[in-house]
Design an enzyme around this catalytic site. Structure first.
Site, mmCIF file in Angstrom:
data_model
loop_
_atom_site.group_PDB
_atom_site.id
_atom_site.type_symbol
_atom_site.label_atom_id
_atom_site.label_comp_id
_atom_site.label_asym_id
_atom_site.label_seq_id
_atom_site.Cartn_x
_atom_site.Cartn_y
_atom_site.Cartn_z
ATOM 1 N N ARG A 53 12.456 -27.349 -9.401
ATOM 2 C CA ARG A 53 12.521 -28.335 -10.475
ATOM 3 C C ARG A 53 11.962 -27.762 -11.766
ATOM 4 O O ARG A 53 11.103 -26.883 -11.759
ATOM 5 C CB ARG A 53 11.721 -29.591 -10.084
ATOM 6 C CG ARG A 53 12.459 -30.506 -9.120
ATOM 7 C CD ARG A 53 11.615 -31.737 -8.794
ATOM 8 N NE ARG A 53 12.404 -32.774 -8.120
ATOM 9 C CZ ARG A 53 13.066 -33.737 -8.762
ATOM 10 N NH1 ARG A 53 13.044 -33.797 -10.075
ATOM 11 N NH2 ARG A 53 13.753 -34.640 -8.101
ATOM 12 N N GLU B 148 28.127 -31.886 -2.447
ATOM 13 C CA GLU B 148 27.149 -32.543 -1.572
ATOM 14 C C GLU B 148 27.058 -33.991 -2.008
ATOM 15 O O GLU B 148 26.677 -34.272 -3.152
ATOM 16 C CB GLU B 148 25.777 -31.873 -1.630
ATOM 17 C CG GLU B 148 24.755 -32.578 -0.717
ATOM 18 C CD GLU B 148 23.436 -31.852 -0.580
ATOM 19 O OE1 GLU B 148 23.414 -30.621 -0.702
ATOM 20 O OE2 GLU B 148 22.402 -32.538 -0.353
ATOM 21 N N HIS C 50 14.383 -26.885 -3.945
ATOM 22 C CA HIS C 50 14.728 -27.417 -5.263
ATOM 23 C C HIS C 50 13.712 -26.905 -6.272
ATOM 24 O O HIS C 50 12.567 -27.349 -6.280
ATOM 25 C CB HIS C 50 14.709 -28.945 -5.187
ATOM 26 C CG HIS C 50 15.167 -29.616 -6.431
ATOM 27 N ND1 HIS C 50 15.311 -30.978 -6.512
ATOM 28 C CD2 HIS C 50 15.529 -29.133 -7.646
ATOM 29 C CE1 HIS C 50 15.730 -31.299 -7.731
ATOM 30 N NE2 HIS C 50 15.875 -30.201 -8.429
ATOM 31 N N GLY D 193 15.011 -32.997 4.044
ATOM 32 C CA GLY D 193 13.702 -32.381 3.835
ATOM 33 C C GLY D 193 12.539 -33.315 4.056
ATOM 34 O O GLY D 193 11.746 -33.150 4.987
ATOM 35 N N HIS D 194 12.457 -34.339 3.209
ATOM 36 C CA HIS D 194 11.280 -35.208 3.225
ATOM 37 C C HIS D 194 11.000 -35.756 4.617
ATOM 38 O O HIS D 194 9.864 -35.709 5.108
ATOM 39 C CB HIS D 194 11.470 -36.356 2.230
ATOM 40 C CG HIS D 194 10.284 -37.246 2.122
ATOM 41 N ND1 HIS D 194 10.186 -38.414 2.845
ATOM 42 C CD2 HIS D 194 9.135 -37.142 1.398
ATOM 43 C CE1 HIS D 194 9.022 -39.001 2.568
ATOM 44 N NE2 HIS D 194 8.367 -38.264 1.702
ATOM 45 N N ASP E 67 10.927 -28.371 0.168
ATOM 46 C CA ASP E 67 10.193 -28.793 -1.035
ATOM 47 C C ASP E 67 8.814 -29.355 -0.723
ATOM 48 O O ASP E 67 7.817 -29.016 -1.376
ATOM 49 C CB ASP E 67 10.956 -29.900 -1.773
ATOM 50 C CG ASP E 67 12.224 -29.422 -2.422
ATOM 51 O OD1 ASP E 67 12.985 -30.277 -2.901
ATOM 52 O OD2 ASP E 67 12.463 -28.196 -2.439
ATOM 53 N N HIS F 78 20.055 -36.447 1.070
ATOM 54 C CA HIS F 78 19.056 -37.212 0.316
ATOM 55 C C HIS F 78 18.672 -38.498 1.052
ATOM 56 O O HIS F 78 19.519 -39.354 1.307
ATOM 57 C CB HIS F 78 19.468 -37.566 -1.113
ATOM 58 C CG HIS F 78 18.273 -38.000 -1.908
ATOM 59 N ND1 HIS F 78 17.468 -37.132 -2.615
ATOM 60 C CD2 HIS F 78 17.691 -39.218 -2.046
ATOM 61 C CE1 HIS F 78 16.469 -37.804 -3.159
ATOM 62 N NE2 HIS F 78 16.575 -39.072 -2.835
ATOM 63 N N GLY F 79 17.433 -38.561 1.400
ATOM 64 C CA GLY F 79 16.903 -39.773 2.025
ATOM 65 C C GLY F 79 17.269 -39.950 3.490
ATOM 66 O O GLY F 79 17.042 -41.023 4.065
ATOM 67 N N THR G 101 12.093 -38.858 -7.314
ATOM 68 C CA THR G 101 13.003 -37.977 -6.577
ATOM 69 C C THR G 101 14.383 -38.116 -7.214
ATOM 70 O O THR G 101 14.566 -38.914 -8.142
ATOM 71 C CB THR G 101 13.046 -38.311 -5.072
ATOM 72 O OG1 THR G 101 13.853 -37.337 -4.404
ATOM 73 C CG2 THR G 101 13.627 -39.703 -4.832
ATOM 74 N N THR G 102 15.304 -37.337 -6.751
ATOM 75 C CA THR G 102 16.634 -37.358 -7.355
ATOM 76 C C THR G 102 17.246 -38.748 -7.238
ATOM 77 O O THR G 102 17.326 -39.298 -6.141
ATOM 78 C CB THR G 102 17.524 -36.326 -6.642
ATOM 79 O OG1 THR G 102 16.863 -35.062 -6.719
ATOM 80 C CG2 THR G 102 18.883 -36.219 -7.316
ATOM 81 N N HIS H 80 6.818 -28.937 -6.989
ATOM 82 C CA HIS H 80 6.576 -28.469 -5.620
ATOM 83 C C HIS H 80 6.946 -26.982 -5.494
ATOM 84 O O HIS H 80 6.088 -26.129 -5.589
ATOM 85 C CB HIS H 80 7.256 -29.333 -4.545
ATOM 86 C CG HIS H 80 8.625 -29.854 -4.895
ATOM 87 N ND1 HIS H 80 9.677 -29.042 -5.282
ATOM 88 C CD2 HIS H 80 9.115 -31.123 -4.894
ATOM 89 C CE1 HIS H 80 10.749 -29.795 -5.491
ATOM 90 N NE2 HIS H 80 10.439 -31.049 -5.281
#
Ligand SMILES: CC(=O)[C@@H](O)[C@H](O)COP(=O)(O)O
Ligand SMILES: NCC(=O)COP(=O)(O)O
Length: 254
Positions: free
Chosen positions: A54, A160, A52, A221-222, A18, A199-200, A109-110, A59
């Site tokens: 969105r 997930e 993702h 990802g991030h 992303d 996530h995170g 973010t989510t 992105h």
């Protein structure tokens, strides 16, 4: 004993691209190209490419999904909201995997998992629609027993677990949040689900999660995009994968 995944890996890495697109979109250029990032990530050991799409296309764009899907040697995990628009796009492009996630326009973010229990019938219809196209469906949920139970009831083969609360936890809550994920993994496995997480996660907090036996795949990802600023993209992917495998093998050796 290490649980081997279909690829023969003890744990798989889904690289979320992303924020390669975030950098591209910042100037409206064609670089960095998410397709190039995906192919290089696969070369560096990514087992899955996650993206993702969105609703606000902040992105990843539709064209990215279309361009990347036919070029992957591994598999595409398309994350999207449970909306008619997104489900139609997913059914048209037919990634190997779709992960259904909650989405709010105003979120940075989510923020949490999909409320499968509350939206049971809508999610069940979406799962059936995707499965009819041969797509494997994952549900992005909080590590809560009722959510995991609901996912199993409606026939999703994969969940997930949202690791955001763990990632954001201070020292006083970290152990509790990690234990919550561990219990969620056990509950999911007991119901015959494949259990992923994400996530995170970053290069430090990933170790305790990767060490949890039974987690099949981590989507990250991030942190990888951030590390790539200093180390380069492929090294950032390689290092994350190596850390995950070392953590899992260390746990299995115990
Ligand atoms: C569902 C999830 O946790 C990630 O896909 C996350 O949504 C990455 O995308 P954003 O950084 O735009 O939230
Ligand atoms: N589903 C989690 C994901 O794809 C990546 O999340 P993040 O590592 O960018 O927070």
């Amino acid at each position: 004993m290490s649980y081997l995944q279909p690829t023969g890996q003890v744990i798989e890495l889904g690289v979320n691209i992303d924020h390669v697109a975030t950098v591209r979109n910042a100037r409206g250029t064609v670089y960095p190209d998410p397709l190039k990032a995906a192919l290089l990530a696969e070369e560096a050991g990514a087992d899955v490419i996650t993206l993702h799409l969105r609703e606000d296309r902040r992105h990843i764009k539709d064209a990215d999904v279309r361009a990347i899907r036919p070029r992957l040697a591994t598999r595409m995990n398309l994350e999207c909201a449970v909306t008619t628009e997104m489900l139609d796009i997913a059914c048209a492009i037919r990634p190997q995997d779709v992960c259904l996630v909650p989405e709010k326009r105003e979120e940075v973010t989510t923020e949490g998992g999909l409320d499968v229990r509350r939206y049971f019938s809508e999610v069940q219809a979406a799962v059936r629609q995707l499965q009819a196209e041969g797509i494997r469906v994952s549900l992005f949920i909080d590590a809560e027993e009722d959510q995991i139970q609901a996912a199993a009831e409606l026939g999703a083969p994969v969940i997930e677990l949202h690791t955001g609360r763990y990632a954001e936890a201070g020292d006083d809550a970290l152990h509790q949040e990690l234990e919550r994920i561990r219990q969620g993994v056990d509950i999911g496995l007991a119901r015959g689900l494949q259990v992923n997480a994400g996530h995170g996660l970053h290069y430090t907090n990933v170790q305790a999660i990767a060490a949890i036996p039974g987690i099949a795949e981590l989507n990250i990802g991030h942190a990888i995009v951030a590390q790539a600023v200093f180390d380069g993209w492929q090294k950032a992917v390689r290092d994350m994968k190596a850390i995950m495998i070392a953590a899992r093998m260390g746990a299995d050796a115990r």
